[in-house]
Design an enzyme around this catalytic site. Structure first.
Site, mmCIF file in Angstrom:
data_model
loop_
_atom_site.group_PDB
_atom_site.id
_atom_site.type_symbol
_atom_site.label_atom_id
_atom_site.label_comp_id
_atom_site.label_asym_id
_atom_site.label_seq_id
_atom_site.Cartn_x
_atom_site.Cartn_y
_atom_site.Cartn_z
ATOM 1 N N GLU A 42 7.292 -34.988 11.337
ATOM 2 C CA GLU A 42 6.565 -34.656 10.115
ATOM 3 C C GLU A 42 6.534 -33.137 10.046
ATOM 4 O O GLU A 42 5.991 -32.480 10.934
ATOM 5 C CB GLU A 42 5.149 -35.225 10.137
ATOM 6 C CG GLU A 42 4.488 -35.107 8.760
ATOM 7 C CD GLU A 42 3.102 -34.518 8.780
ATOM 8 O OE1 GLU A 42 2.411 -34.582 7.751
ATOM 9 O OE2 GLU A 42 2.699 -33.952 9.816
ATOM 10 N N HIS A 47 -0.430 -41.785 4.039
ATOM 11 C CA HIS A 47 -1.893 -41.687 4.142
ATOM 12 C C HIS A 47 -2.397 -40.292 3.792
ATOM 13 O O HIS A 47 -3.599 -40.053 3.864
ATOM 14 C CB HIS A 47 -2.295 -42.038 5.570
ATOM 15 C CG HIS A 47 -1.767 -41.033 6.558
ATOM 16 N ND1 HIS A 47 -0.412 -40.876 6.803
ATOM 17 C CD2 HIS A 47 -2.389 -40.105 7.313
ATOM 18 C CE1 HIS A 47 -0.241 -39.906 7.664
ATOM 19 N NE2 HIS A 47 -1.419 -39.410 7.999
ATOM 20 N N ASP A 48 -1.507 -39.363 3.479
ATOM 21 C CA ASP A 48 -1.917 -37.987 3.169
ATOM 22 C C ASP A 48 -1.770 -37.662 1.682
ATOM 23 O O ASP A 48 -1.959 -36.511 1.291
ATOM 24 C CB ASP A 48 -1.053 -36.978 3.944
ATOM 25 C CG ASP A 48 -1.392 -36.937 5.410
ATOM 26 O OD1 ASP A 48 -2.519 -37.310 5.783
ATOM 27 O OD2 ASP A 48 -0.514 -36.535 6.196
ATOM 28 N N ASP A 50 2.560 -42.985 16.218
ATOM 29 C CA ASP A 50 2.272 -41.634 15.772
ATOM 30 C C ASP A 50 1.990 -40.805 17.020
ATOM 31 O O ASP A 50 1.269 -41.250 17.923
ATOM 32 C CB ASP A 50 1.025 -41.641 14.870
ATOM 33 C CG ASP A 50 1.160 -40.713 13.688
ATOM 34 O OD1 ASP A 50 1.482 -39.539 13.916
ATOM 35 O OD2 ASP A 50 0.930 -41.158 12.553
ATOM 36 N N ASP A 64 3.608 -35.789 14.529
ATOM 37 C CA ASP A 64 2.718 -35.129 13.581
ATOM 38 C C ASP A 64 2.908 -33.607 13.588
ATOM 39 O O ASP A 64 2.935 -32.995 14.666
ATOM 40 C CB ASP A 64 1.273 -35.471 13.993
ATOM 41 C CG ASP A 64 0.253 -35.057 12.958
ATOM 42 O OD1 ASP A 64 0.259 -35.627 11.856
ATOM 43 O OD2 ASP A 64 -0.560 -34.156 13.254
HETATM 44 O O1 ISL Z 1 -3.184 -31.703 3.828
HETATM 45 C C1 ISL Z 1 -2.212 -31.025 4.050
HETATM 46 C C2 ISL Z 1 -2.238 -29.585 3.840
HETATM 47 O O2 ISL Z 1 -2.700 -29.375 2.539
HETATM 48 C C3 ISL Z 1 -0.977 -31.648 4.476
HETATM 49 O O3 ISL Z 1 -0.076 -30.646 4.664
HETATM 50 C C4 ISL Z 1 -1.188 -32.432 5.775
HETATM 51 O O4 ISL Z 1 -2.294 -32.009 6.456
HETATM 52 C C5 ISL Z 1 0.002 -32.243 6.634
HETATM 53 O O5 ISL Z 1 1.012 -33.002 6.032
HETATM 54 C C6 ISL Z 1 -0.205 -32.655 8.058
HETATM 55 O O6 ISL Z 1 -0.538 -34.005 8.153
HETATM 56 C C7 ISL Z 1 -0.656 -34.583 9.420
HETATM 57 O O7 ISL Z 1 -1.444 -33.818 10.306
HETATM 58 C C8 ISL Z 1 -2.819 -33.689 9.978
HETATM 59 C C9 ISL Z 1 -3.479 -35.003 9.584
HETATM 60 O O8 ISL Z 1 -4.717 -34.754 8.984
HETATM 61 C C10 ISL Z 1 -2.624 -35.813 8.651
HETATM 62 O O9 ISL Z 1 -3.212 -37.071 8.388
HETATM 63 C C11 ISL Z 1 -1.286 -35.947 9.294
HETATM 64 O O10 ISL Z 1 -0.418 -36.812 8.611
HETATM 65 C C12 ISL Z 1 -3.474 -33.127 11.200
HETATM 66 O O11 ISL Z 1 -3.187 -33.921 12.308
#
Ligand code: ISL
Ligand code: CA
Length: 547
Positions: free
Chosen positions: A258, A329-330, A99, A200
């Protein structure tokens, strides 16, 4: 023409390190724990592991807040453990995807600390600092984790931008020295043997210069204000091309973006074979029915999934490649969103796996998905650990929403559903100590040990379909041909040369009529009776005897 690549043939497995396997009894998963489970992953048919962040971090957002890009968090282990993990994977013919979180760093990162201490520091311009007054934020942008996207630093007399938690400070990619540092850091991990990266929120890195105010109407519509100024910013493609050229200029190094807010159409600009940017993206449009958000409690209509993939499998054609995923995980468990009733869990889990392993694209499994893990029956906020859940609850409380309603919303969407410990056996098997976050006890009935060798299990269904996919060029590279079907059935073929498969899926919780396939088709797999009408959520796969 279709470009072949290892990652198009691969099955990727996402590990959430904190919750996968603890090796020393402190209740926190670690690298040595992962190492001890590699044979399990190999036997499942996994080709590559994507590790959520293991970098040094104060863990405000569970590692997505990095303090030091070149160190491993002590709780997870050491760089030596990391090297051992890479070696263990490579010995078994598997690869490692790291990541990479470069839209922001922790406020405890040395760059930020120096920038804060000295306005003349070269690091000041690595971030978005704005001098001003404590009662007037520089603009109206909001954070994804509630409230303003600006944090006031009294000691500096300045604000700094954070799109996520107040400890995740956004990096300023306009600064060329910062970009060079990131390139060098990525190359450093490449030299340690890393085979690819999951980047990310990589589509957020370019912000409209001057950070103009967000349109409040758009903000109300999507729930976040300011997003139009960074979700597809002016220099996004330029920065990605630089990363590709300087940090991973190697067709074997996979780069998966992502990209929240980027739909499949815009996604083509990021993953096109001729673009020199990314290999795949994660977009999220299929995870909720239109008009719904993650925090709505509703039953997901699979008819939408059928329409979504029917369209995008056709539009992506040969020049673009999709990721195929449901859990991460989200998000809560997708199986629970489709049908939360326990009696349908196994059938839905097998149906979703069938979609992932028979459509065109790279399947990404998230730990626990292979045993059909469902959402957790949390009963109170104290059981949750995620900063997003707690911030949301506080925000709703402040705006006067009733506690029961607050909990219902948080429960529908909390990211902790998928962050509880991996269920290895009836005792848990994750740790000998006290886990950092507790599940709801469902591991007693849904776990790896119970399903291993049980040919009717969700786990063995995954193993069988992965093996089938691996044995077939048509299932990897073949075109997807959608067949006519009733509303409740989804039916498609995959074909490459003389090899051909037919898939029929019952998208409903009722028996569905099925037009029998012709005499040339041999049943390969069925998650239900396999003849006659389709049972609720039944998945069937046939192979053409001509091939
Ligand atoms: O929770 C969200 C907004 O409502 C999602 O969009 C999520 O935060 C977004 O997909 C981004 O995720 C990634 O970056 C974040 C982290 O918290 C997440 O775990 C990660 O996958 C910030 O780094
Ligand atoms: Ca541990």
């Amino acid at each position: 023409p279709l470009r072949e690549a290892w990652f198009k043939e691969a099955v990727v497995y996402q590990i959430y390190p904190r919750s996968f396997q603890d090796s020393n009894g402190d209740g926190i998963g670690d690298l040595r724990g992962i190492l001890s489970r590699l044979d399990y992953l190999k036997a499942l048919g996994v080709d590559a592991v994507w590790l959520s962040p293991i970098y040094d971090s104060p863990m405000d957002d569970m590692g997505y807040d990095i303090r030091d890009y070149r160190a491993v968090l002590a709780e997870f282990g050491t760089l030596d453990d990391f090297d051992a993990l890479v070696a263990g994977l490579h010995e078994r013919g598997m690869r490692l995807i790291m990541d990479l979180v470069v839209n922001h760093t922790s406020d405890e990162h040395e760059w930020f600390q120096q920038a804060l201490a000295d306005p003349d520091s070269p690091y000041r311009d690595y971030y978005f600092f704005r001098e001003g007054e404590p009662d007037a934020a520089p603009n109206n942008w909001t954070s994804f984790f509630s409230g303003s996207a600006w944090r006031w630093f009294e000691e500096a007399g300045a604000w700094a931008l954070h799109l996520f938690s107040s400890k995740q400070m956004d990096l300023n990619w306009e600064n060329a020295a910062l970009r060079t540092e990131i390139v060098e850091m990525v190359r450093w991990w490449r030299e340690r043997g890393v085979d690819g990266f999951r980047l990310d929120v990589i589509n957020y890195i370019s912000k409209t210069p001057g950070l103009p105010p967000g349109n409040p109407l758009i903000g109300r519509l999507i729930g976040f204000t300011g997003m139009e100024h960074y979700f597809h910013g002016p220099r996004l493609h330029e920065h990605l091309k630089q990363l590709r050229a300087e940090a991973f200029d190697d067709p074997d190094c996979v780069a998966i973006g992502e990209t929240p807010g980027i739909g499949p159409q815009m996604g083509k600009l990021l993953v096109g074979d001729d673009r020199g940017e990314l290999d795949m993206i994660f977009n999220f449009e299929h995870l909720e029915n239109p008009g719904r958000t993650r925090f709505d409690d509703y039953r997901y209509d699979l008819g939408y999934l059928k329409r979504y993939y029917t369209r995008w499998q056709a539009e992506y054609g040969d020049g673009y490649w999709m990721s195929l995923f449901f859990d991460n995980h989200d998000n809560p468990r997708f199986v629970s969103k489709v049908d939360p009733r326990p009696e349908h869990r196994v059938a839905v889990a097998k149906l979703l796996a069938t979609v992932q392993f028979t459509l065109r694209g790279t399947p990404f499994l998230y730990q626990g998905q292979e045993v059909g893990a469902a959402n957790q029956g949390f009963t109170m906020l104290d059981q949750l650990r995620d900063v997003e859940s707690h911030n949301l609850a506080a925000e709703l409380t402040a705006s006067g929403v009733a506690p029961a309603e607050i909990f219902a919303r948080v429960l529908a969407g909390t990211r902790d559903h998928t962050r509880v410990p991996m269920a290895w056996d009836a005792t848990g098997g994750f740790t000998t100590g006290v886990p950092w976050i507790a599940g709801d006890g469902s591991h007693v009935e849904v776990n790896v040990a119970l399903q291993e060798g049980d040919l009717d299990s969700v786990l063995e269904w995954h193993r069988a379909l992965i093996a089938l996919r691996r044995s077939s060029r048509a299932l990897v590279y073949g075109e997807t041909i959608t067949e006519r079907s009733s509303r409740r059935v989804w039916r498609y073929r995959r074909r490459a040369g003389a090899e051909e498969f037919l898939v029929a899926l019952n998208l409903s919780d009722r028996v569905a009529r099925l037009r029998a396939p012709g005499p040339g088709w041999m049943l390969e797999r069925a998650s239900g009776p396999g003849t006659g009408p389709l049972a609720p959520y039944e998945a069937r796969v046939w192979r053409s005897s001509a091939g």
